[in-house]
Design a protein around this motif. Sequence first.
Motif, PDB file in Angstrom:
ATOM      1  N   LEU A  40       0.926  -1.222   0.154  1.00 44.14           N
ATOM      2  CA  LEU A  40      -0.038  -0.045  -0.080  1.00 44.14           C
ATOM      3  C   LEU A  40       0.817   1.214   0.072  1.00 44.14           C
ATOM      4  O   LEU A  40       0.276   2.472  -0.399  1.00 44.14           O
ATOM      5  CB  LEU A  40      -0.959  -0.041   1.167  1.00 44.14           C
ATOM      6  CG  LEU A  40      -2.228  -0.699   1.206  1.00 44.14           C
ATOM      7  CD1 LEU A  40      -2.724  -1.308   2.654  1.00 44.14           C
ATOM      8  CD2 LEU A  40      -3.188  -0.337   0.187  1.00 44.14           C
ATOM      9  N   MET A  41       2.236   1.046   0.380  1.00 42.16           N
ATOM     10  CA  MET A  41       3.032   2.399   0.589  1.00 42.16           C
ATOM     11  C   MET A  41       3.863   2.224  -0.693  1.00 42.16           C
ATOM     12  O   MET A  41       4.888   3.191  -0.745  1.00 42.16           O
ATOM     13  CB  MET A  41       3.922   2.255   1.872  1.00 42.16           C
ATOM     14  CG  MET A  41       3.082   2.414   3.181  1.00 42.16           C
ATOM     15  SD  MET A  41       4.319   2.472   4.459  1.00 42.16           S
ATOM     16  CE  MET A  41       5.009   0.868   4.413  1.00 42.16           C
ATOM     17  N   GLY A  42       3.639   1.250  -1.628  1.00 36.38           N
ATOM     18  CA  GLY A  42       4.481   1.204  -2.818  1.00 36.38           C
ATOM     19  C   GLY A  42       4.293   2.093  -4.113  1.00 36.38           C
ATOM     20  O   GLY A  42       3.021   2.832  -3.865  1.00 36.38           O
ATOM     21  N   PHE A  60      -1.191   3.897  -9.491  1.00 35.50           N
ATOM     22  CA  PHE A  60      -2.579   3.335 -10.027  1.00 35.50           C
ATOM     23  C   PHE A  60      -3.568   4.406  -9.512  1.00 35.50           C
ATOM     24  O   PHE A  60      -4.429   4.865 -10.256  1.00 35.50           O
ATOM     25  CB  PHE A  60      -2.891   1.999  -9.315  1.00 35.50           C
ATOM     26  CG  PHE A  60      -4.248   1.769  -9.028  1.00 35.50           C
ATOM     27  CD1 PHE A  60      -5.147   1.570 -10.018  1.00 35.50           C
ATOM     28  CD2 PHE A  60      -5.136   2.090  -7.871  1.00 35.50           C
ATOM     29  CE1 PHE A  60      -6.521   1.260 -10.061  1.00 35.50           C
ATOM     30  CE2 PHE A  60      -6.323   1.883  -7.734  1.00 35.50           C
ATOM     31  CZ  PHE A  60      -6.908   1.452  -8.968  1.00 35.50           C
ATOM     32  N   TYR A  61      -3.405   4.942  -8.262  1.00 30.29           N
ATOM     33  CA  TYR A  61      -4.471   6.155  -7.753  1.00 30.29           C
ATOM     34  C   TYR A  61      -4.224   7.238  -8.554  1.00 30.29           C
ATOM     35  O   TYR A  61      -5.386   7.796  -8.958  1.00 30.29           O
ATOM     36  CB  TYR A  61      -4.116   6.272  -6.235  1.00 30.29           C
ATOM     37  CG  TYR A  61      -4.904   7.325  -5.549  1.00 30.29           C
ATOM     38  CD1 TYR A  61      -6.226   7.138  -5.446  1.00 30.29           C
ATOM     39  CD2 TYR A  61      -4.229   8.522  -5.158  1.00 30.29           C
ATOM     40  CE1 TYR A  61      -7.041   8.018  -4.851  1.00 30.29           C
ATOM     41  CE2 TYR A  61      -5.140   9.500  -4.646  1.00 30.29           C
ATOM     42  CZ  TYR A  61      -6.585   9.243  -4.497  1.00 30.29           C
ATOM     43  OH  TYR A  61      -7.240  10.268  -3.763  1.00 30.29           O
ATOM     44  N   GLU A  62      -3.089   7.728  -8.855  1.00 35.80           N
ATOM     45  CA  GLU A  62      -3.097   9.005  -9.632  1.00 35.80           C
ATOM     46  C   GLU A  62      -3.822   8.588 -10.916  1.00 35.80           C
ATOM     47  O   GLU A  62      -4.485   9.781 -11.560  1.00 35.80           O
ATOM     48  CB  GLU A  62      -1.495   9.429  -9.696  1.00 35.80           C
ATOM     49  CG  GLU A  62      -0.941   9.752  -8.526  1.00 35.80           C
ATOM     50  CD  GLU A  62      -1.305  11.004  -7.735  1.00 35.80           C
ATOM     51  OE1 GLU A  62      -2.110  11.517  -8.491  1.00 35.80           O
ATOM     52  OE2 GLU A  62      -1.306  11.111  -6.731  1.00 35.80           O
ATOM     53  N   ALA A  63      -3.370   7.555 -11.727  1.00 38.74           N
ATOM     54  CA  ALA A  63      -3.927   7.494 -12.821  1.00 38.74           C
ATOM     55  C   ALA A  63      -5.548   7.309 -12.747  1.00 38.74           C
ATOM     56  O   ALA A  63      -6.255   7.768 -13.768  1.00 38.74           O
ATOM     57  CB  ALA A  63      -3.575   6.070 -13.751  1.00 38.74           C
ATOM     58  N   GLN A  76      -7.042   7.550 -16.240  1.00 44.05           N
ATOM     59  CA  GLN A  76      -5.986   7.031 -17.107  1.00 44.05           C
ATOM     60  C   GLN A  76      -5.544   5.640 -17.050  1.00 44.05           C
ATOM     61  O   GLN A  76      -5.716   5.236 -15.796  1.00 44.05           O
ATOM     62  CB  GLN A  76      -4.743   7.924 -17.313  1.00 44.05           C
ATOM     63  CG  GLN A  76      -5.178   9.212 -17.778  1.00 44.05           C
ATOM     64  CD  GLN A  76      -5.344   9.353 -19.171  1.00 44.05           C
ATOM     65  OE1 GLN A  76      -4.941   8.793 -20.109  1.00 44.05           O
ATOM     66  NE2 GLN A  76      -6.368  10.374 -19.386  1.00 44.05           N
ATOM     67  N   LYS A  77      -4.833   5.027 -17.826  1.00 37.60           N
ATOM     68  CA  LYS A  77      -4.243   3.734 -17.234  1.00 37.60           C
ATOM     69  C   LYS A  77      -2.917   3.679 -16.676  1.00 37.60           C
ATOM     70  O   LYS A  77      -2.040   4.450 -17.384  1.00 37.60           O
ATOM     71  CB  LYS A  77      -4.079   2.761 -18.655  1.00 37.60           C
ATOM     72  CG  LYS A  77      -3.799   1.177 -18.552  1.00 37.60           C
ATOM     73  CD  LYS A  77      -3.644   0.494 -19.786  1.00 37.60           C
ATOM     74  CE  LYS A  77      -3.217  -0.868 -19.554  1.00 37.60           C
ATOM     75  NZ  LYS A  77      -3.115  -1.644 -20.858  1.00 37.60           N
ATOM     76  N   PRO A  78      -2.588   3.044 -15.820  1.00 39.94           N
ATOM     77  CA  PRO A  78      -1.258   3.344 -14.886  1.00 39.94           C
ATOM     78  C   PRO A  78      -0.197   2.637 -15.833  1.00 39.94           C
ATOM     79  O   PRO A  78      -0.283   1.829 -16.356  1.00 39.94           O
ATOM     80  CB  PRO A  78      -1.601   2.545 -13.576  1.00 39.94           C
ATOM     81  CG  PRO A  78      -2.595   1.605 -13.814  1.00 39.94           C
ATOM     82  CD  PRO A  78      -3.556   2.185 -14.971  1.00 39.94           C
ATOM     83  N   LYS A  79       1.014   3.250 -15.562  1.00 41.29           N
ATOM     84  CA  LYS A  79       2.270   2.867 -16.249  1.00 41.29           C
ATOM     85  C   LYS A  79       3.243   2.546 -15.145  1.00 41.29           C
ATOM     86  O   LYS A  79       3.563   3.213 -14.534  1.00 41.29           O
ATOM     87  CB  LYS A  79       2.954   3.838 -16.965  1.00 41.29           C
ATOM     88  CG  LYS A  79       2.063   4.179 -18.279  1.00 41.29           C
ATOM     89  CD  LYS A  79       2.791   5.133 -19.282  1.00 41.29           C
ATOM     90  CE  LYS A  79       1.973   5.429 -20.416  1.00 41.29           C
ATOM     91  NZ  LYS A  79       2.788   6.551 -21.480  1.00 41.29           N
TER      92      LYS A  79
END
Length: 264
Positions: free
Chosen positions: A241-243, A249-252, A257-260
């Motif tokens: 959860l801290m990774g 993922f959350y920002e995307a 958007q799809k996370p990179k």
Amino acid sequence: MSYDFLYEVGEDGIAHITLNRPEVMNALTFDIYAQLRDLFAGLRGNDEVRVVVLTGAGEHFCSGGDVHGIIGELFKRDMKGHLEFTRMTGAVVQHMRLLDKPIIASLNGMTAGAGAVLALASDLRIASEKARIAFLFSRVGLTGADMGAAHMLPRVIGMGRATELLMLGDTIDATTAERYGLVNRVVPYEELQEATLQWARKLAQGPGFALSMTKHMLNAEQHMDIVSALEAEAQAQALMLMGEDHRLFYEAAKDKQKPKFTGR
């Protein structure tokens, strides 16, 4: 380093290991065992590789140990020499299971003996409709408990089916293997390569550290009670959860958007 099999790593982070003795159904030699052992051990520290695909050249995956190149030679050894060999073959499986990256076994044809165990030691197995699988050790006067088969197989398909395959040594087709849960998916022969690559690409583009932790926990929790497993998963998930990948993922998601993922 030079290998007695094909090895290449693409820009997509997918490493391809292709057993390359099609004239003998990709039978294994002493050198190939040693090379696979060392390669899988070394891949643990190779950040360029995110997924490994293991397959065989030609029409078959692997028929196991070379009858003349290994079995004939082993009769010349004493007990210590035999134990050195069996420990080496076991070390191949050990390093496959300890590798913190997914391994996909792409089974194009006959998958027998040690070849069946290499497939079993992989994380995912996709088979062509032409694939055949046999843990045939008992048929040649050896214990079916070889290279970790008696440890891994019951955990994959259950004790009853594992006992059947390890004691009888029968060959099963791809459809039966899928029904037993031994392979994850069966596809037409001509679609095997692309279907394998679809899985490999999806994993390579995924959250590498999360996949690594998932494999680690699957290995570790086989020996835990439920209370210990729950606590281990709580600690592992708190770390994840801290990774960075979870944050990405959350920002995307906020931006639709799809996370990179970066694998961190």
